[in-house]
Enzyme design. Structure first.
Site, PDB file in Angstrom:
ATOM      1  N   SER A 124       0.826  -1.203   0.000  1.00 32.17           N
ATOM      2  CA  SER A 124       0.000   0.000   0.000  1.00 32.17           C
ATOM      3  C   SER A 124       0.865   1.261   0.000  1.00 32.17           C
ATOM      4  CB  SER A 124      -0.973  -0.036   1.184  1.00 32.17           C
ATOM      5  OG  SER A 124      -2.001   0.919   1.045  1.00 32.17           O
ATOM      6  N   ASP A 148      -0.186  -4.562  -4.101  1.00 32.57           N
ATOM      7  CA  ASP A 148      -1.404  -3.813  -4.397  1.00 32.57           C
ATOM      8  C   ASP A 148      -1.245  -2.292  -4.381  1.00 32.57           C
ATOM      9  OD1 ASP A 148      -4.033  -4.526  -5.299  1.00 32.57           O
ATOM     10  OD2 ASP A 148      -4.801  -3.414  -3.602  1.00 32.57           O
ATOM     11  N   HIS A 296      -8.115  -4.647  -1.349  1.00 31.52           N
ATOM     12  CA  HIS A 296      -6.818  -4.031  -1.071  1.00 31.52           C
ATOM     13  C   HIS A 296      -6.178  -4.608   0.193  1.00 31.52           C
ATOM     14  CE1 HIS A 296      -3.691  -1.023  -1.162  1.00 31.52           C
ATOM     15  NE2 HIS A 296      -4.028  -0.555   0.022  1.00 31.52           N
TER      16      HIS A 296
END
Length: 334
Positions: A124, A148, A296
């Site tokens: 992230s 991600d 996510h």
């Protein structure tokens, strides 16, 4: 500029020491070191070639993925360093909080600890920091697994980030939960449900909710006022934890990282769309993208599966990508 972002609520709910966050070009990030419990090569030296640095996401910390890094260290037979960004975990509170600064903190960490040919695992926020570190100092790093995220500006995620920060701010400022309440975490969880119904996201954020002073004192938070608090200075992170996190700097033409980079994409996530894949191909030509059935929050939803993919990447996948790149380069010379 960023240090003046102090959110003042009504007098009844103010529980902060009214000073600004200091501005520091770099900070020494706190870290944990995970070593293999049983090494096939005998006693593992502290400074082994190709260690891995695990870089967490927004409102995460080095403690979030302790078990994952223990497993990966044993599977890969290599040390894994987990760090806390500034304003997170046990690292000091300071501004700025942007990708340029966070990347400089990461590079400073690698150089200070004399890590040789390290690889990165970034998730992230940590994924973008890792990508920028690869591009800024390509000779410093061996490879990476990016989880991600993609190297593009993402205005579409700003509304979600604002909700997350608002939930954190209002839980500590308006819920009135005392530190000596044995049910403080359950009550904080209930209060946050007004903003975030998803139990997994609440659980992730609530790992920062504390009822005792942390190891690192803060210049802006009075942890001894008898109320619960967040480890992060959320009242002082307005805008910077939203617009800055969704941002991505302009990369000069021709800059790229030619080492092997894996990208793990959640198929139910919007963080790696076509514009992101195009940017990945341009900046990280020797890449491989893996899909996983998750949102996510891959690391929480598919812990065993993602650990397996990451381990396989560092064991064999990245070497296959290197061989393919070398073959292409050789053919281009013919």
């Amino acid at each position: 500029m960023f240090a003046s972002n102090v959110v003042v609520l009504n007098k009844r709910s103010i529980r902060f020491i009214q000073t600004q966050l200091p501005v520091k070009a770099t900070v020494d990030m706190k870290f944990d070191l995970h070593l293999p419990k049983r090494s096939v090569i005998g006693k593992l030296p502290y400074h082994v070639e190709e260690p891995i640095v695990f870089v967490h996401g927004l409102f995460g910390s080095k403690k979030n993925y302790f078990n994952d890094c223990e497993k990966l260290s044993n599977l890969l037979q290599t040390p894994i360093y987990t760090i806390d960004f500034r304003n997170h975990g046990e690292t000091e509170h300071a501004m700025p909080f942007d990708y340029e600064t966070l990347t400089n903190d990461l590079i400073h960490f690698v150089e200070k600890h004399n890590l040789k040919n390290p690889s990165l695992i970034g998730y992230s926020l940590g994924a973008k920091v890792s990508m920028l570190a690869l591009l800024k100092q390509p000779s410093l790093f061996k490879s990476a697994m990016i989880i991600d995220n993609s190297p593009v500006v993402q205005p579409e995620i700003v509304p979600f980030l604002k909700v997350f920060r608002k939930a954190c701010v209002e839980t500590v400022n308006k819920a009135g939960i005392r530190a000596d309440d044995k049910d403080y975490r359950a009550k904080a969880n209930q209060y946050m449900s007004k903003f975030i119904p998803n139990a997994g996201i609440k659980g992730y954020l609530l790992q920062n909710c504390i009822n005792k002073p942390p190891k690192n004192p803060s210049p802006v938070i009075n942890y001894n006022d008898g109320m619960i608090h967040w480890k992060n200075p959320v009242n002082h992170m307005a805008n910077v934890s939203e617009e800055n996190v969704a941002d991505w700097p302009t990369i000069p033409e021709g800059i790229k990282f030619n080492g092997p980079v894996g990208f793990l994409r959640g198929t139910k996530s919007d963080f790696v769309l076509q514009k992101g894949r195009d940017a990945i191909a341009k900046l990280f030509p020797n890449n491989r993208i893996f899909d996983i059935n998750a949102t996510h929050f891959i690391l929480n939803e598919r812990p065993s599966e993602y650990v397996g993919i990451v381990a396989d990447w560092f064991k064999t996948g990245r070497h296959d990508v290197e061989k393919l790149a070398a073959k292409k380069a050789k053919n281009a010379q013919l």
